[in-house]
Scaffold this active site. Structure first.
Site, PDB file in Angstrom:
ATOM      1  N   LYS A  17     -33.127 -17.477 -10.239  1.00 48.37           N
ATOM      2  CA  LYS A  17     -32.910 -17.300  -8.803  1.00 48.37           C
ATOM      3  C   LYS A  17     -34.114 -16.694  -8.105  1.00 48.37           C
ATOM      4  CE  LYS A  17     -28.060 -17.980  -8.327  1.00 48.37           C
ATOM      5  NZ  LYS A  17     -26.709 -17.451  -8.303  1.00 48.37           N
TER       6      LYS A  17
ATOM      7  N   ARG B 139     -24.406 -16.798 -16.715  1.00 45.26           N
ATOM      8  CA  ARG B 139     -24.524 -18.243 -16.469  1.00 45.26           C
ATOM      9  C   ARG B 139     -26.010 -18.576 -16.363  1.00 45.26           C
ATOM     10  NH1 ARG B 139     -25.419 -21.404 -12.048  1.00 45.26           N
ATOM     11  NH2 ARG B 139     -24.279 -23.361 -11.855  1.00 45.26           N
TER      12      ARG B 139
END
Ligand code: PMM
Length: 287
Positions: free
Chosen positions: A226, A266
């Site tokens: 991210k 995840r």
């Protein structure tokens, strides 16, 4: 070695792992922000999911719609076309599958095809039929912190105290979902890193995962590749490395999250995270 363990909770109807679980990501999309386009074809996507399991994924999260800021929504028929055959293919190989969708129809069809967990980044807010469908199926449900679609910048990403507000909003959302018929022991919570949040917000949430855990539900952390990791790696002046060069940083977050009691992480690149959660478990065992 002692067996002392962090209490990370257990989700009804899912396998029990004695450490933080590894959720591998299969994005069946041409445009996901971090691995878009690579697994767009069904056969390639199923093979990729099996490779992730071989590398140490405990479950595989299949999604057909990018949630990247500014991404346009795919229509329902296209999302079904992308997701359902991949879930069916993986489930038929014995893979524990979740479906990453904001649409009740996709969740329903994916559950029928063998998915065992519904991962909705909107926590049921995007589609009013989602909670009833998941409740009727008796499926576990991921409630992610979400303040709406990310169209046109990050206007919803304003907080006075990001940790307190995310915890409060998740608490309210979980209550609504329980009211809608999903059993409390079927609910996973997720801080929604990067969704209406900047790097500082994401880091604060990671620093206070214990406050999320105090909600009393297993916690899923999805930091993989991210933007905030690009920001951390770039430092103040530098350019952030591209998404695919953030996997070592992702594994570092996996170790931290596992150590702080996350139920699952995840990730797109499984191998390093599979090692990280095992190291965290071994450290716990040596307490
Ligand atoms: N982030 C993405 C997609 N799905 N699901 C959960 N539960 N939590 C997240 O933070 C999350 C998610 C972002 O998209 P990517 O698959 O392209 O990284």
């Amino acid at each position: 070695m002692s067996t002392s363990q962090v209490h990370r909770g257990h989700v009804a109807r899912l396998p029990v792992w004695d450490r933080c679980a590894v959720m591998g990501v299969v994005n069946v999309t041409p445009d996901s922000f971090s691995d878009g386009g690579r697994w767009f074809d069904t056969t390639a996507a199923v093979k990729h999911g099996l490779d992730l399991v071989a590398e140490g994924a405990d479950l595989v999260d299949v999604g057909g719609e990018s949630t990247r800021p500014g991404a346009t929504r795919v229509d329902e028929a296209e999302e079904l076309r992308r997701v359902v055959p991949v879930v069916r293919g993986l489930a038929s190989e014995g893979v524990t599958c979740s479906v990453d969708t904001m649409r009740a129809s996709v969740a329903e069809r994916a559950l029928a095809a063998g998915a065992v967990l519904v991962n909705d980044v909107s926590g049921g807010l995007a589609d009013p039929a989602m909670v009833p469908v998941v409740a009727a199926a008796g499926a576990p449900f991921v409630v992610m912190h979400w303040r709406g679609f990310l169209e046109g910048g990050n206007v919803r990403g304003v907080y006075e105290d990001v940790v307190a507000e995310v915890v409060d909003e998740l608490h309210a959302r979980v209550a609504a979902v329980v009211e809608g018929g999903i059993a409390p022991d079927h609910i996973v919570v997720d801080p929604g890193l990067g969704f209406s949040k900047d790097a500082g917000h994401d880091l604060a949430l990671l620093a206070h995962l214990d406050r999320l855990r105090a909600l009393g539900h297993p916690v899923l952390v999805a930091a993989s590749r991210k933007r905030f990791l690009g920001h951390v790696l770039a430092g103040d002046q530098g350019a952030p490395p591209p998404a695919r060069e953030r996997d070592a940083a992702t594994a570092a977050v996996s170790a931290i999250a596992a150590h702080t009691g996350a139920w699952a992480v995840r990730v797109h690149e499984v191998r390093a995270t599979a090692d990280a959660v095992r190291v965290a478990r071994a450290v716990e065992g040596a307490r």
